[in-house]
Design a protein around this motif. Structure first.
Motif, PDB file in Angstrom:
ATOM      1  N   THR A   5       0.500  -1.084   0.199  1.00 23.61           N
ATOM      2  CA  THR A   5      -0.302   0.105   0.046  1.00 23.61           C
ATOM      3  C   THR A   5       0.719   0.894  -0.109  1.00 23.61           C
ATOM      4  OG1 THR A   5      -1.682  -1.463   0.980  1.00 23.61           O
ATOM      5  CG2 THR A   5      -1.734   1.176   1.240  1.00 23.61           C
ATOM      6  N   TRP A   9       1.431   3.894  -3.026  1.00 24.95           N
ATOM      7  CA  TRP A   9       0.636   5.128  -3.033  1.00 24.95           C
ATOM      8  C   TRP A   9       2.149   6.272  -3.026  1.00 24.95           C
ATOM      9  CZ3 TRP A   9      -3.357   8.059  -3.087  1.00 24.95           C
ATOM     10  CH2 TRP A   9      -4.438   7.137  -2.499  1.00 24.95           C
ATOM     11  N   HIS A 104      -0.532  -8.010   1.387  1.00 27.16           N
ATOM     12  CA  HIS A 104      -1.363  -7.795   1.163  1.00 27.16           C
ATOM     13  C   HIS A 104      -2.795  -6.384   0.476  1.00 27.16           C
ATOM     14  CE1 HIS A 104      -2.553 -11.457   4.697  1.00 27.16           C
ATOM     15  NE2 HIS A 104      -1.412 -11.644   3.568  1.00 27.16           N
ATOM     16  N   THR A 105      -3.806  -6.093   0.072  1.00 26.40           N
ATOM     17  CA  THR A 105      -5.051  -5.616  -0.272  1.00 26.40           C
ATOM     18  C   THR A 105      -5.683  -5.202   0.624  1.00 26.40           C
ATOM     19  OG1 THR A 105      -4.119  -6.462  -2.905  1.00 26.40           O
ATOM     20  CG2 THR A 105      -5.444  -4.865  -2.611  1.00 26.40           C
ATOM     21  N   ASN A 106      -5.733  -4.028   0.847  1.00 25.92           N
ATOM     22  CA  ASN A 106      -6.616  -2.961   1.904  1.00 25.92           C
ATOM     23  C   ASN A 106      -7.429  -1.620   0.842  1.00 25.92           C
ATOM     24  OD1 ASN A 106      -4.834  -0.608   2.321  1.00 25.92           O
ATOM     25  ND2 ASN A 106      -3.991  -1.942   4.103  1.00 25.92           N
ATOM     26  N   TRP A 107      -8.178  -1.902   1.786  1.00 26.28           N
ATOM     27  CA  TRP A 107      -9.016  -0.150   1.277  1.00 26.28           C
ATOM     28  C   TRP A 107      -7.898   1.206   0.729  1.00 26.28           C
ATOM     29  CZ3 TRP A 107     -13.778  -1.362  -1.939  1.00 26.28           C
ATOM     30  CH2 TRP A 107     -14.512  -2.163  -0.935  1.00 26.28           C
ATOM     31  N   PHE A 108      -7.158   1.477   1.533  1.00 24.91           N
ATOM     32  CA  PHE A 108      -6.064   2.569   0.827  1.00 24.91           C
ATOM     33  C   PHE A 108      -5.330   1.728   0.019  1.00 24.91           C
ATOM     34  CE2 PHE A 108      -6.229   2.684   5.716  1.00 24.91           C
ATOM     35  CZ  PHE A 108      -7.186   3.646   5.118  1.00 24.91           C
ATOM     36  N   THR A 109      -5.351   0.412  -0.920  1.00 30.97           N
ATOM     37  CA  THR A 109      -4.296   0.222  -1.740  1.00 30.97           C
ATOM     38  C   THR A 109      -5.561   0.228  -2.765  1.00 30.97           C
ATOM     39  OG1 THR A 109      -3.427  -1.707  -0.478  1.00 30.97           O
ATOM     40  CG2 THR A 109      -2.969  -1.641  -2.744  1.00 30.97           C
ATOM     41  N   ILE A 110      -6.638   0.383  -2.253  1.00 31.97           N
ATOM     42  CA  ILE A 110      -7.617   0.357  -4.017  1.00 31.97           C
ATOM     43  C   ILE A 110      -7.608   1.593  -4.299  1.00 31.97           C
ATOM     44  CG2 ILE A 110     -10.103   0.005  -4.357  1.00 31.97           C
ATOM     45  CD1 ILE A 110      -8.193  -2.758  -3.457  1.00 31.97           C
ATOM     46  N   GLY A 111      -8.375   2.404  -3.406  1.00 31.06           N
ATOM     47  CA  GLY A 111      -7.812   3.757  -3.084  1.00 31.06           C
ATOM     48  C   GLY A 111      -6.724   4.304  -4.421  1.00 31.06           C
TER      49      GLY A 111
END
Length: 148
Positions: A5, A9, A104-111
């Protein structure tokens, strides 16, 4: 441990300065040090356009450098974000387990993926359109000179 993540970014926000390269590969990374060069060239083109107007040939040659660099770094952020945890950890966290948390992928990664896709494609298309428009306007002006 290199976090996917954070890398995504950094590629999106600081990619034209090479920040993601320094995060992942350290300060000795040659590509990290070379990445700001096209960014500076593009910013110089923008400054020339402000000084001399949009008819300046060097500005429409130089401005796309910054656009293509931003678009390429946005693509890098998308690639980082979509990388599987196993592949991420194998590449950047070799000593860790395949399913370690930094991959791991999380919502910040998706953003980061969504914003990279939105901004990256917009900047890429704007750069292409700007260059081609000014190139063809220049060709038409030269053809008018010849026909006169």
């Amino acid at each position: 441990m290199k976090n996917k993540t954070i890398a995504a970014w950094l590629a999106f926000l600081g990619g034209p300065l090479g920040l993601h390269r320094f995060y992942l590969h350290g300060l000795r990374d040659l590509m990290g040090w070379l990445l700001p060069l096209p960014t500076v060239l593009g910013l110089y083109g923008i400054e020339r356009a402000r000084q001399f107007g949009l008819d300046d040939q060097w500005s429409w040659v130089l401005i796309p450098f910054v656009g293509f660099t931003i678009a390429g770094c946005a693509l890098t952020a998308i690639v980082f974000g979509l990388m599987t945890p196993e592949k991420w950890n194998a590449k950047f966290n070799a000593a860790a387990a395949e399913d370690a948390a930094p991959g791991h992928t999380n919502w910040f990664t998706i953003g980061a993926i969504v914003l990279s896709l939105l901004i990256g494609t917009s900047v890429l298309m704007a750069s292409i359109v700007f260059s081609f428009q000014h190139y063809f306007e220049y060709q038409i002006a030269e053809a008018h000179k010849i026909s006169q």
